[in-house]
Design a protein around this motif. Structure first.
Motif, PDB file in Angstrom:
ATOM      1  N   CYS A   1       0.833  -1.205   0.000  1.00 48.44           N
ATOM      2  CA  CYS A   1       0.000   0.000   0.000  1.00 48.44           C
ATOM      3  C   CYS A   1       0.868   1.255   0.000  1.00 48.44           C
ATOM      4  N   PHE A   2       1.909   1.241   0.799  1.00 51.49           N
ATOM      5  CA  PHE A   2       2.829   2.381   0.854  1.00 51.49           C
ATOM      6  C   PHE A   2       3.435   2.650  -0.517  1.00 51.49           C
ATOM      7  N   GLY A   3       3.914   1.597  -1.177  1.00 53.24           N
ATOM      8  CA  GLY A   3       4.518   1.770  -2.494  1.00 53.24           C
ATOM      9  C   GLY A   3       3.538   2.296  -3.526  1.00 53.24           C
ATOM     10  N   ALA A   4       2.278   1.830  -3.468  1.00 49.21           N
ATOM     11  CA  ALA A   4       1.279   2.282  -4.443  1.00 49.21           C
ATOM     12  C   ALA A   4       0.934   3.749  -4.244  1.00 49.21           C
ATOM     13  N   VAL A   5       0.757   4.168  -2.982  1.00 48.58           N
ATOM     14  CA  VAL A   5       0.410   5.562  -2.718  1.00 48.58           C
ATOM     15  C   VAL A   5       1.556   6.483  -3.126  1.00 48.58           C
ATOM     16  N   VAL A   6       2.779   6.125  -2.754  1.00 46.79           N
ATOM     17  CA  VAL A   6       3.925   6.960  -3.089  1.00 46.79           C
ATOM     18  C   VAL A   6       4.120   7.049  -4.603  1.00 46.79           C
ATOM     19  N   ALA A   7       3.771   5.961  -5.311  1.00 50.33           N
ATOM     20  CA  ALA A   7       3.897   5.966  -6.773  1.00 50.33           C
ATOM     21  C   ALA A   7       2.772   6.728  -7.448  1.00 50.33           C
ATOM     22  N   GLY A   8       1.791   7.192  -6.673  1.00 51.33           N
ATOM     23  CA  GLY A   8       0.705   7.986  -7.242  1.00 51.33           C
ATOM     24  C   GLY A   8      -0.578   7.231  -7.480  1.00 51.33           C
ATOM     25  N   HIS A   9      -0.637   5.936  -7.104  1.00 51.84           N
ATOM     26  CA  HIS A   9      -1.841   5.125  -7.307  1.00 51.84           C
ATOM     27  C   HIS A   9      -2.661   5.096  -6.018  1.00 51.84           C
ATOM     28  N   ARG A  10      -3.165   6.245  -5.643  1.00 51.57           N
ATOM     29  CA  ARG A  10      -3.879   6.369  -4.372  1.00 51.57           C
ATOM     30  C   ARG A  10      -5.184   5.597  -4.393  1.00 51.57           C
ATOM     31  N   ARG A  11      -5.926   5.706  -5.485  1.00 51.43           N
ATOM     32  CA  ARG A  11      -7.227   5.026  -5.546  1.00 51.43           C
ATOM     33  C   ARG A  11      -7.071   3.513  -5.426  1.00 51.43           C
ATOM     34  N   ALA A  12      -6.068   2.977  -6.105  1.00 47.99           N
ATOM     35  CA  ALA A  12      -5.842   1.530  -6.029  1.00 47.99           C
ATOM     36  C   ALA A  12      -5.499   1.108  -4.597  1.00 47.99           C
ATOM     37  N   ALA A  13      -4.666   1.900  -3.913  1.00 46.49           N
ATOM     38  CA  ALA A  13      -4.278   1.546  -2.545  1.00 46.49           C
ATOM     39  C   ALA A  13      -5.478   1.605  -1.606  1.00 46.49           C
ATOM     40  N   TRP A  14      -6.270   2.675  -1.695  1.00 46.84           N
ATOM     41  CA  TRP A  14      -7.450   2.794  -0.833  1.00 46.84           C
ATOM     42  C   TRP A  14      -8.455   1.673  -1.129  1.00 46.84           C
ATOM     43  N   THR A  15      -8.643   1.343  -2.388  1.00 48.25           N
ATOM     44  CA  THR A  15      -9.576   0.268  -2.762  1.00 48.25           C
ATOM     45  C   THR A  15      -9.102  -1.075  -2.215  1.00 48.25           C
ATOM     46  N   ALA A  16      -7.796  -1.333  -2.326  1.00 48.43           N
ATOM     47  CA  ALA A  16      -7.270  -2.623  -1.871  1.00 48.43           C
ATOM     48  C   ALA A  16      -7.431  -2.801  -0.363  1.00 48.43           C
ATOM     49  N   VAL A  17      -7.057  -1.788   0.424  1.00 45.74           N
ATOM     50  CA  VAL A  17      -7.178  -1.932   1.879  1.00 45.74           C
ATOM     51  C   VAL A  17      -8.641  -1.948   2.302  1.00 45.74           C
TER      52      VAL A  17
END
Length: 432
Positions: free
Chosen positions: A113-129
């Motif tokens: 999740c940390f890697g996805a948010v930092v890479a700019g994929h915030r929606r994907a990280a929030w959806t996954a968690v």
């Protein structure tokens, strides 16, 4: 020019996250960190199972396969952050649904999740968690009847709240790092832009200095060379004097060019010779006289700070150079005045100034006025200097908050009028 170094923040891009092409092979594989996470998750899950005996299913081969699979996906967290965050979430959901003990398996989701948010994929990280938390609620409050371990009671809502808070903390921390990295990227871009602007200003300053030095000296050399050629046979002594003047002007020009180039080679060192100022006006008058131009200087030479003193000298030098090159007049006048306010006209005899000129700096404060006049007539279409000379004078004056006006005089000839503001700081610096 001073070399600018951009400081890398402590939580900027890690070494394995280098941009593609910097070293020719794209981002590095995070083998070491992934291996450490795998060991931590396997060992931690073993100890967690010992603390949860009787409440959860004991880890078996399938549990360890799931743990290794969740950790192994983290190898792609830099190259493919979105599939990794969903993959680790799904693997963790299967692990919890099988009734295995709670433990460090959540670390894999946190890292992904940390890697996805930092890479700019915030929606994907929030959806996954969000999906992970929903899956835990579904298993803990409905599917637990049909899933191992047998006889497992429904999870408490307090436990769900703890898990939700844990998930929110992970995402919030990742968002904080993302915002900090974006801020760092903006600061780096601003610093790079400022460095380019300083480099452009320095390049312009050097070009202006070289133009002012060479234009004046070469104009004198050109006039004297023509005179020497014309008098070589009829008046050898006068031709010898012209050659002497050429030698002196070229020597001086070479010295000033060396000074400018020396500043470039050693930007941190002080210049070996002081920059020219209005105290060298007599030398300028002598050089103009050698080119056949008689110059009369009126007014007292004021004490100025080095930067303004250099600008004033270069403005007078360029104006006289233009007279030599573009005017048929063999007489010029240079007047220096200090004005103390808007009502000060700048001294006697200043009645036919250019339209729109002012006696002060335009803001009601004290100012230095430089006026250079010639009687004309112009010898070409570019009279007054239509090239870099006049532009350089305007740039010098503008850098000090002053103005330059140049154009034909009402009574004939050409005038350059410079107004340079004298601030309190400049006055104090000049008095030292």
């Amino acid at each position: 020019m001073e070399e600018q170094h951009v400081r890398r923040p402590p939580w900027g891009p890690p070494p394995w996250a280098r941009a593609r092409g910097e070293e020719g092979a794209g981002p590095r594989w995070p083998w070491r960190s992934t291996l450490l996470i795998t060991v931590f998750v396997l060992v931690g899950s073993h100890f967690a199972a010992g603390q949860q005996e009787g409440g959860r299913t004991a880890p078996d081969v399938f549990a360890r396969v799931l743990l290794v699979l969740a950790c192994g996906q983290l190898l792609w967290r830099v190259r493919r952050p979105v599939p990794v965050v969903f993959g680790t979430t799904a693997t963790t959901a299967v692990y919890l649904g099988a009734g295995y003990p709670y433990g460090p398996v959540f670390v894999t989701v946190a890292v992904a999740c940390f890697g996805a948010v930092v890479a700019g994929h915030r929606r994907a990280a929030w959806t996954a968690v969000g999906m992970l938390w929903a899956a835990h609620v579904l298993v803990g409050h409905w599917l637990y009847r049909w899933l191992p371990p047998s006889g497992d009671p429904a999870a408490s809502w307090g436990q769900e709240g703890v898990i939700a808070a844990w998930v929110a903390a992970i995402v919030a921390f990742a968002e904080l790092v993302r915002v900090r990295r974006e801020q760092w990227a903006r600061e780096r871009a601003e610093q790079a832009q400022a460095a380019r602007r300083r480099a452009d200003e320095e390049r312009l300053r050097i070009a202006r200095e070289l133009h002012d030095v060479l234009a004046h000296s070469i104009s004198v050399i050109n006039v004297q060379a023509g005179m020497g050629l014309a008098l070589l046979d009829s008046d050898p002594e006068q031709a010898r004097a012209a050659l002497t003047t050429i030698k002196s002007a070229s020597k001086e020009a070479l010295g000033e060019v060396r000074q400018v180039l020396g500043t470039l080679r050693a930007p941190g060192d002080a210049p070996r010779t002081p920059a020219p100022g209005l105290d060298r006006l007599p030398e300028l008058v002598e050089q103009a006289a050698s080119a056949g131009l008689t110059v009369r200087v009126e007014g007292e030479t004021p004490r100025l700070p080095p930067g303004m003193d250099l600008a004033a000298f270069r403005i007078v030098q360029e104006a006289l150079t233009n007279v030599v090159r573009h005017s048929g007049s063999r007489h010029a006048r240079v007047r220096l005045d200090r004005t103390d306010g808007p009502g000060d006209t700048g001294g006697p005899g200043d009645t036919d100034r250019l339209a729109g000129s002012a006696g002060s700096d335009g803001r009601g404060g004290p100012a230095l006025r430089l006026r250079i006049d010639d009687d004309g007539p112009a010898t070409g279409a570019d009279a007054g200097g239509g090239g870099n000379g006049l532009a350089g004078m305007r740039e010098r004056a503008a850098a000090l908050g002053g103005t330059i006006e140049a154009g034909p005089r009402p009574g004939g000839g050409f005038r350059v009028l410079a107004v340079l503001p004298l601030t309190a700081t400049a006055d104090e610096e000049a008095d030292r």
